[in-house]
Design a protein around this motif. Structure first.
Motif, PDB file in Angstrom:
ATOM      1  N   ASP A 142      44.847  37.351  39.445  1.00  0.00           N
ATOM      2  CA  ASP A 142      44.127  38.379  39.376  1.00  0.00           C
ATOM      3  C   ASP A 142      42.169  38.328  39.386  1.00  0.00           C
ATOM      4  N   PHE A 143      42.150  37.372  38.684  1.00  0.00           N
ATOM      5  CA  PHE A 143      41.144  37.063  38.647  1.00  0.00           C
ATOM      6  C   PHE A 143      40.685  36.062  39.928  1.00  0.00           C
ATOM      7  N   ARG A 144      40.560  34.910  40.388  1.00  0.00           N
ATOM      8  CA  ARG A 144      41.193  34.317  42.302  1.00  0.00           C
ATOM      9  C   ARG A 144      40.337  35.602  42.366  1.00  0.00           C
ATOM     10  N   LYS A 145      40.947  36.847  42.706  1.00  0.00           N
ATOM     11  CA  LYS A 145      41.142  38.342  43.219  1.00  0.00           C
ATOM     12  C   LYS A 145      39.452  38.653  43.529  1.00  0.00           C
ATOM     13  N   LYS A 146      39.610  38.950  42.315  1.00  0.00           N
ATOM     14  CA  LYS A 146      38.550  40.406  42.311  1.00  0.00           C
ATOM     15  C   LYS A 146      37.423  39.107  41.268  1.00  0.00           C
ATOM     16  N   VAL A 147      36.980  37.771  41.212  1.00  0.00           N
ATOM     17  CA  VAL A 147      36.080  37.349  40.713  1.00  0.00           C
ATOM     18  C   VAL A 147      34.671  37.799  40.114  1.00  0.00           C
ATOM     19  N   SER A 148      34.330  38.348  41.598  1.00  0.00           N
ATOM     20  CA  SER A 148      32.841  39.158  41.560  1.00  0.00           C
ATOM     21  C   SER A 148      33.119  40.084  40.547  1.00  0.00           C
ATOM     22  N   ILE A 149      33.696  40.882  40.090  1.00  0.00           N
ATOM     23  CA  ILE A 149      34.112  42.380  39.518  1.00  0.00           C
ATOM     24  C   ILE A 149      34.015  42.020  37.732  1.00  0.00           C
ATOM     25  N   PHE A 150      35.040  40.470  37.745  1.00  0.00           N
ATOM     26  CA  PHE A 150      35.005  40.205  36.383  1.00  0.00           C
ATOM     27  C   PHE A 150      33.775  39.722  35.865  1.00  0.00           C
ATOM     28  N   ILE A 151      32.497  39.090  36.656  1.00  0.00           N
ATOM     29  CA  ILE A 151      31.063  37.548  36.638  1.00  0.00           C
ATOM     30  C   ILE A 151      30.716  39.233  36.245  1.00  0.00           C
ATOM     31  N   THR A 152      31.250  40.662  36.969  1.00  0.00           N
ATOM     32  CA  THR A 152      30.215  41.378  36.357  1.00  0.00           C
ATOM     33  C   THR A 152      30.203  41.896  34.943  1.00  0.00           C
ATOM     34  N   GLU A 153      31.527  41.734  34.885  1.00  0.00           N
ATOM     35  CA  GLU A 153      31.574  42.225  33.063  1.00  0.00           C
ATOM     36  C   GLU A 153      31.227  41.207  32.376  1.00  0.00           C
ATOM     37  N   VAL A 154      31.598  40.069  32.350  1.00  0.00           N
ATOM     38  CA  VAL A 154      30.976  38.898  31.766  1.00  0.00           C
ATOM     39  C   VAL A 154      29.316  39.449  31.064  1.00  0.00           C
ATOM     40  N   GLU A 155      28.855  39.591  32.608  1.00  0.00           N
ATOM     41  CA  GLU A 155      27.370  40.072  32.494  1.00  0.00           C
ATOM     42  C   GLU A 155      26.845  40.609  31.860  1.00  0.00           C
ATOM     43  N   HIS A 156      27.806  41.649  31.644  1.00  0.00           N
ATOM     44  CA  HIS A 156      27.651  43.358  30.776  1.00  0.00           C
ATOM     45  C   HIS A 156      28.524  42.685  29.321  1.00  0.00           C
ATOM     46  N   GLY A 157      28.647  41.125  28.846  1.00  0.00           N
ATOM     47  CA  GLY A 157      28.707  41.450  27.699  1.00  0.00           C
ATOM     48  C   GLY A 157      30.653  40.886  27.448  1.00  0.00           C
ATOM     49  N   GLU A 158      31.066  41.398  28.560  1.00  0.00           N
ATOM     50  CA  GLU A 158      33.101  41.006  27.577  1.00  0.00           C
ATOM     51  C   GLU A 158      32.919  39.352  28.150  1.00  0.00           C
ATOM     52  N   THR A 159      33.862  39.187  27.018  1.00  0.00           N
ATOM     53  CA  THR A 159      34.756  38.156  27.307  1.00  0.00           C
ATOM     54  C   THR A 159      35.622  38.114  27.909  1.00  0.00           C
ATOM     55  N   LEU A 160      36.622  36.792  28.614  1.00  0.00           N
ATOM     56  CA  LEU A 160      37.054  36.763  29.521  1.00  0.00           C
ATOM     57  C   LEU A 160      38.761  36.292  29.351  1.00  0.00           C
ATOM     58  N   VAL A 161      40.056  36.170  28.642  1.00  0.00           N
ATOM     59  CA  VAL A 161      40.625  34.912  28.726  1.00  0.00           C
ATOM     60  C   VAL A 161      41.593  35.292  30.031  1.00  0.00           C
ATOM     61  N   LEU A 162      41.523  33.975  30.912  1.00  0.00           N
ATOM     62  CA  LEU A 162      42.553  33.732  31.578  1.00  0.00           C
ATOM     63  C   LEU A 162      43.421  33.556  31.497  1.00  0.00           C
ATOM     64  N   LEU A 163      44.400  33.851  32.190  1.00  0.00           N
ATOM     65  CA  LEU A 163      46.027  33.455  31.677  1.00  0.00           C
ATOM     66  C   LEU A 163      47.042  32.798  32.837  1.00  0.00           C
TER      67      LEU A 163
END
Length: 77
Positions: free
Chosen positions: A8-29
């Motif tokens: 999912d991260f590979r498919k939607k990397v732009s969306i997830f990076i935007t979330e990280v820019e807004h303070g979200e922390t992601l754990v990749l599985l």
């Protein structure tokens, strides 16, 4: 903290990076196991590096520590 599969991260990397820019922390599985953590960047340029901070200055009353160490080494010979 949000968990995301690697696919999912590979498919939607732009969306997830935007979330990280807004303070979200992601754990990749990958295959259900955590393999990476994506955290927002924190600029540390305002802090001095640890090697530039003053250290502990040890001293024995009446003499320097280095002199005391040398005297002890000489007495062991």
């Amino acid at each position: 903290m949000k968990t995301v599969t690697f696919t999912d991260f590979r498919k939607k990397v732009s969306i997830f990076i935007t979330e990280v820019e807004h303070g979200e922390t992601l754990v990749l599985l990958r295959r259900g196991k955590p393999v990476a953590e994506v955290v927002p960047f924190f600029d540390r340029s305002g802090r001095a590096p640890s090697w530039k901070k003053s250290g502990i200055h040890l001293q024995i009353d009446g003499s320097e520590l280095s002199s005391a160490i040398l005297e002890e080494r000489e007495s062991e010979i």
